[in-house]
Design a protein around this motif. Structure first.
Motif, PDB file in Angstrom:
ATOM      1  N   ASN A   1     -10.745   0.569   1.741  1.00  9.52           N
ATOM      2  CA  ASN A   1      -9.780   1.637   1.463  1.00  9.52           C
ATOM      3  C   ASN A   1      -9.891   2.844   2.388  1.00  9.52           C
ATOM      4  OD1 ASN A   1      -8.531   0.227  -0.626  1.00  9.52           O
ATOM      5  ND2 ASN A   1     -10.006   0.978  -2.125  1.00  9.52           N
ATOM      6  N   THR A   2     -10.432   2.665   3.582  1.00 11.27           N
ATOM      7  CA  THR A   2     -10.359   3.731   4.574  1.00 11.27           C
ATOM      8  C   THR A   2      -8.982   3.682   5.222  1.00 11.27           C
ATOM      9  OG1 THR A   2     -11.241   2.309   6.333  1.00 11.27           O
ATOM     10  CG2 THR A   2     -12.835   3.604   5.076  1.00 11.27           C
ATOM     11  N   CYS A   3      -8.413   4.842   5.519  1.00  9.57           N
ATOM     12  CA  CYS A   3      -7.090   4.898   6.151  1.00  9.57           C
ATOM     13  C   CYS A   3      -7.211   4.683   7.653  1.00  9.57           C
ATOM     14  CB  CYS A   3      -6.439   6.255   5.893  1.00  9.57           C
ATOM     15  SG  CYS A   3      -6.038   6.576   4.170  1.00  9.57           S
ATOM     16  N   LEU A   4      -6.332   3.855   8.196  1.00 12.46           N
ATOM     17  CA  LEU A   4      -6.300   3.679   9.645  1.00 12.46           C
ATOM     18  C   LEU A   4      -5.720   4.926  10.299  1.00 12.46           C
ATOM     19  CD1 LEU A   4      -5.088  -0.027   9.913  1.00 12.46           C
ATOM     20  CD2 LEU A   4      -7.413   0.856  10.210  1.00 12.46           C
ATOM     21  N   ASP A   5      -6.355   5.364  11.365  1.00 10.06           N
ATOM     22  CA  ASP A   5      -6.014   6.606  12.065  1.00 10.06           C
ATOM     23  C   ASP A   5      -5.671   6.233  13.509  1.00 10.06           C
ATOM     24  OD1 ASP A   5      -5.815   9.228  12.889  1.00 10.06           O
ATOM     25  OD2 ASP A   5      -7.962   9.660  12.774  1.00 10.06           O
ATOM     26  N   PRO A   6      -4.370   6.146  13.864  1.00  4.86           N
ATOM     27  CA  PRO A   6      -3.982   5.655  15.186  1.00  4.86           C
ATOM     28  C   PRO A   6      -4.665   6.394  16.337  1.00  4.86           C
ATOM     29  CG  PRO A   6      -2.073   5.903  13.795  1.00  4.86           C
ATOM     30  CD  PRO A   6      -3.207   6.528  13.054  1.00  4.86           C
ATOM     31  N   TYR A   7      -5.161   5.614  17.298  1.00  6.14           N
ATOM     32  CA  TYR A   7      -5.793   6.097  18.535  1.00  6.14           C
ATOM     33  C   TYR A   7      -7.181   6.678  18.307  1.00  6.14           C
ATOM     34  CZ  TYR A   7      -0.797   5.918  19.145  1.00  6.14           C
ATOM     35  OH  TYR A   7       0.518   5.518  19.074  1.00  6.14           O
ATOM     36  N   PHE A   8      -7.581   6.869  17.050  1.00  3.51           N
ATOM     37  CA  PHE A   8      -8.897   7.423  16.758  1.00  3.51           C
ATOM     38  C   PHE A   8      -9.696   6.491  15.837  1.00  3.51           C
ATOM     39  CE2 PHE A   8      -6.245  10.925  18.048  1.00  3.51           C
ATOM     40  CZ  PHE A   8      -7.073  11.714  18.828  1.00  3.51           C
ATOM     41  N   THR A   9      -9.239   5.246  15.720  1.00  2.50           N
ATOM     42  CA  THR A   9      -9.900   4.233  14.888  1.00  2.50           C
ATOM     43  C   THR A   9     -10.328   3.062  15.751  1.00  2.50           C
ATOM     44  OG1 THR A   9      -8.763   4.695  12.798  1.00  2.50           O
ATOM     45  CG2 THR A   9      -9.466   2.437  13.141  1.00  2.50           C
ATOM     46  N   VAL A  10     -11.533   2.544  15.478  1.00  2.00           N
ATOM     47  CA  VAL A  10     -11.939   1.265  16.059  1.00  2.00           C
ATOM     48  C   VAL A  10     -12.404   0.335  14.952  1.00  2.00           C
ATOM     49  CG1 VAL A  10     -12.545   1.977  18.412  1.00  2.00           C
ATOM     50  CG2 VAL A  10     -14.237   2.205  16.577  1.00  2.00           C
ATOM     51  N   ALA A  11     -12.162  -0.951  15.171  1.00  2.00           N
ATOM     52  CA  ALA A  11     -12.777  -1.992  14.351  1.00  2.00           C
ATOM     53  C   ALA A  11     -14.027  -2.434  15.087  1.00  2.00           C
ATOM     54  CB  ALA A  11     -11.816  -3.165  14.175  1.00  2.00           C
TER      55      ALA A  11
ATOM     56  N   VAL B   1       0.836  -1.203   0.000  1.00  2.00           N
ATOM     57  CA  VAL B   1       0.000   0.000   0.000  1.00  2.00           C
ATOM     58  C   VAL B   1       0.871   1.254   0.000  1.00  2.00           C
ATOM     59  CG1 VAL B   1      -1.902  -1.173   1.167  1.00  2.00           C
ATOM     60  CG2 VAL B   1      -0.212   0.023   2.540  1.00  2.00           C
ATOM     61  N   ASP B   2       0.283   2.334  -0.469  1.00  4.97           N
ATOM     62  CA  ASP B   2       0.985   3.604  -0.623  1.00  4.97           C
ATOM     63  C   ASP B   2       1.048   4.340   0.715  1.00  4.97           C
ATOM     64  OD1 ASP B   2       2.021   6.034  -1.357  1.00  4.97           O
ATOM     65  OD2 ASP B   2       0.598   6.398  -2.991  1.00  4.97           O
ATOM     66  N   ILE B   3       2.246   4.444   1.265  1.00  7.71           N
ATOM     67  CA  ILE B   3       2.422   5.118   2.549  1.00  7.71           C
ATOM     68  C   ILE B   3       2.039   6.594   2.456  1.00  7.71           C
ATOM     69  CG2 ILE B   3       4.151   5.850   4.262  1.00  7.71           C
ATOM     70  CD1 ILE B   3       5.539   3.218   3.888  1.00  7.71           C
ATOM     71  N   ARG B   4       2.165   7.170   1.254  1.00  5.51           N
ATOM     72  CA  ARG B   4       1.833   8.593   1.102  1.00  5.51           C
ATOM     73  C   ARG B   4       0.340   8.834   1.304  1.00  5.51           C
ATOM     74  NH1 ARG B   4       4.582   9.207  -4.664  1.00  5.51           N
ATOM     75  NH2 ARG B   4       3.412   7.253  -4.800  1.00  5.51           N
ATOM     76  N   ARG B   5      -0.500   7.876   0.937  1.00 14.86           N
ATOM     77  CA  ARG B   5      -1.941   8.062   1.081  1.00 14.86           C
ATOM     78  C   ARG B   5      -2.411   7.640   2.470  1.00 14.86           C
ATOM     79  NH1 ARG B   5      -6.768   5.431   0.830  1.00 14.86           N
ATOM     80  NH2 ARG B   5      -8.512   6.701   0.065  1.00 14.86           N
TER      81      ARG B   5
ATOM     82  N   LYS C   1      -5.995  13.570   7.594  1.00 12.44           N
ATOM     83  CA  LYS C   1      -5.585  14.932   7.322  1.00 12.44           C
ATOM     84  C   LYS C   1      -4.227  14.903   6.623  1.00 12.44           C
ATOM     85  CE  LYS C   1      -8.995  17.348   8.940  1.00 12.44           C
ATOM     86  NZ  LYS C   1      -9.839  18.141   8.020  1.00 12.44           N
ATOM     87  N   LYS C   2      -3.896  15.960   5.894  1.00 16.40           N
ATOM     88  CA  LYS C   2      -2.693  15.953   5.063  1.00 16.40           C
ATOM     89  C   LYS C   2      -1.417  15.780   5.866  1.00 16.40           C
ATOM     90  CE  LYS C   2      -4.591  18.562   1.174  1.00 16.40           C
ATOM     91  NZ  LYS C   2      -4.481  19.784   0.344  1.00 16.40           N
ATOM     92  N   GLU C   3      -1.418  16.258   7.108  1.00 16.52           N
ATOM     93  CA  GLU C   3      -0.207  16.136   7.920  1.00 16.52           C
ATOM     94  C   GLU C   3       0.057  14.663   8.224  1.00 16.52           C
ATOM     95  OE1 GLU C   3       1.707  18.514  11.595  1.00 16.52           O
ATOM     96  OE2 GLU C   3      -0.294  17.763  11.923  1.00 16.52           O
ATOM     97  N   ILE C   4       1.236  14.192   7.863  1.00 22.05           N
ATOM     98  CA  ILE C   4       1.612  12.804   8.102  1.00 22.05           C
ATOM     99  C   ILE C   4       2.278  12.713   9.468  1.00 22.05           C
ATOM    100  CG2 ILE C   4       3.055  10.892   7.317  1.00 22.05           C
ATOM    101  CD1 ILE C   4       2.723  11.923   4.493  1.00 22.05           C
ATOM    102  N   ILE C   5       1.755  11.855  10.328  1.00 22.92           N
ATOM    103  CA  ILE C   5       2.266  11.805  11.692  1.00 22.92           C
ATOM    104  C   ILE C   5       3.216  10.632  11.920  1.00 22.92           C
ATOM    105  CG2 ILE C   5       0.263  12.978  12.667  1.00 22.92           C
ATOM    106  CD1 ILE C   5      -0.808  10.263  13.544  1.00 22.92           C
TER     107      ILE C   5
END
Length: 258
Positions: A124-134, A111-115, A232-236
């Motif tokens: 194709n939803t992006c995982l968002d650390p600490y703000f994502t649940v399955a 997968v594309d790390i940039r996206r 968000k565009k900022e990559i953490i």
């Protein structure tokens, strides 16, 4: 007669108490979640050692060899649904579980790390650390939002302060029922001391935490704030991170938020 009347009154009163208690217990259970934690492991093929008999290949759906690693690391990638692999030249690549092949062995896609720096959840939803649940997608839908009061004000490892809201971006084979959620914690597993959610007890499904489903107005605001279904565009993701590696698909190290 008076005695019988008293007995009937007491019986009715006792029945009412039991009924109320059952109602309160039911309401309480409905508003308490049982958590677990999942994360994105980083496999360093230049540092991880195992016997030759335990070496295995990670393959694509087309049977292309993507990486070679120890079986225990491969199994962890399967269990977590994704993983980073750091090559011997310290380049980091990102892989997501795709499906089992005809031989029943799991296949992965790069997968594309940039996206999506941390990989993909469902559809194709992006995982968002600490703000994502399955969650159980038979009950919830992607984009639903839950609110967990215990997380409000907690400082996350990436420097963000939690607002208590999490977006359903993923599902899991063992995540069944309205009260079961799996919390995504980025680099850190349930044993890492840096993992705030682990310290709070979210890695143990025998624990219970109060939660509620956010209103649609709240959910829309949260989805906008978190950039759902992307980020968000900022990559953490840290260019050095805890692993000393640079993403292979980026021409320059991404911005680090420590």
């Amino acid at each position: 007669m008076k005695t019988l009347k008293k007995v009937l009154v007491l019986f009715a009163f006792a029945s009412q108490i039991v009924s109320c208690a059952a109602s309160k217990a039911s309401d309480g259970d409905a508003n308490m979640l049982n958590p677990t934690i999942y994360y994105k492991p980083t496999i360093r093929v230049d540092r991880t050692k195992c016997d030759a008999s335990e070496i295995t290949e990670m393959k694509s759906p087309e049977d292309k060899v993507l990486a070679v690693m120890c079986l225990r690391d491969f199994n962890n990638c399967v269990m977590q649904g994704s993983c980073f692999i750091v090559s011997e030249d310290s380049r980091m690549r990102s892989f997501n579980y795709y499906a089992r092949g005809p031989d029943t062995i799991p296949r992965f896609v790069e997968v594309d790390i940039r996206r999506c720096p941390y990989g993909y959840g469902m559809r194709n939803t992006c995982l968002d650390p600490y703000f994502t649940v399955a969650a159980d997608l038979k009950i919830y839908k992607l984009g639903d939002v839950i609110f967990v009061p215990r997380l409000v004000g907690q400082l996350m490892p990436d420097g963000q302060t939690h607002d208590g809201f999490l977006v359903v971006r993923d599902a899991g084979g063992g995540i069944n029922g309205a009260n079961r959620f799996d919390f995504f914690t980025g680099f850190y597993n349930h044993l890492a001391r840096e993992n705030t959610l682990a310290r709070l007890g979210f890695g143990d499904k025998t624990n219970a935490f109060e939660f509620r489903v956010a209103s649609e107005e709240e959910a829309k605001e949260v989805r906008d704030r978190r950039g759902y279904p992307g980020l968000k565009k900022e990559i953490i993701i840290s260019p050095e991170g805890p692993y000393g590696a640079r993403p292979a698909s980026l021409s320059a190290p991404p911005k680090s938020v420590e």
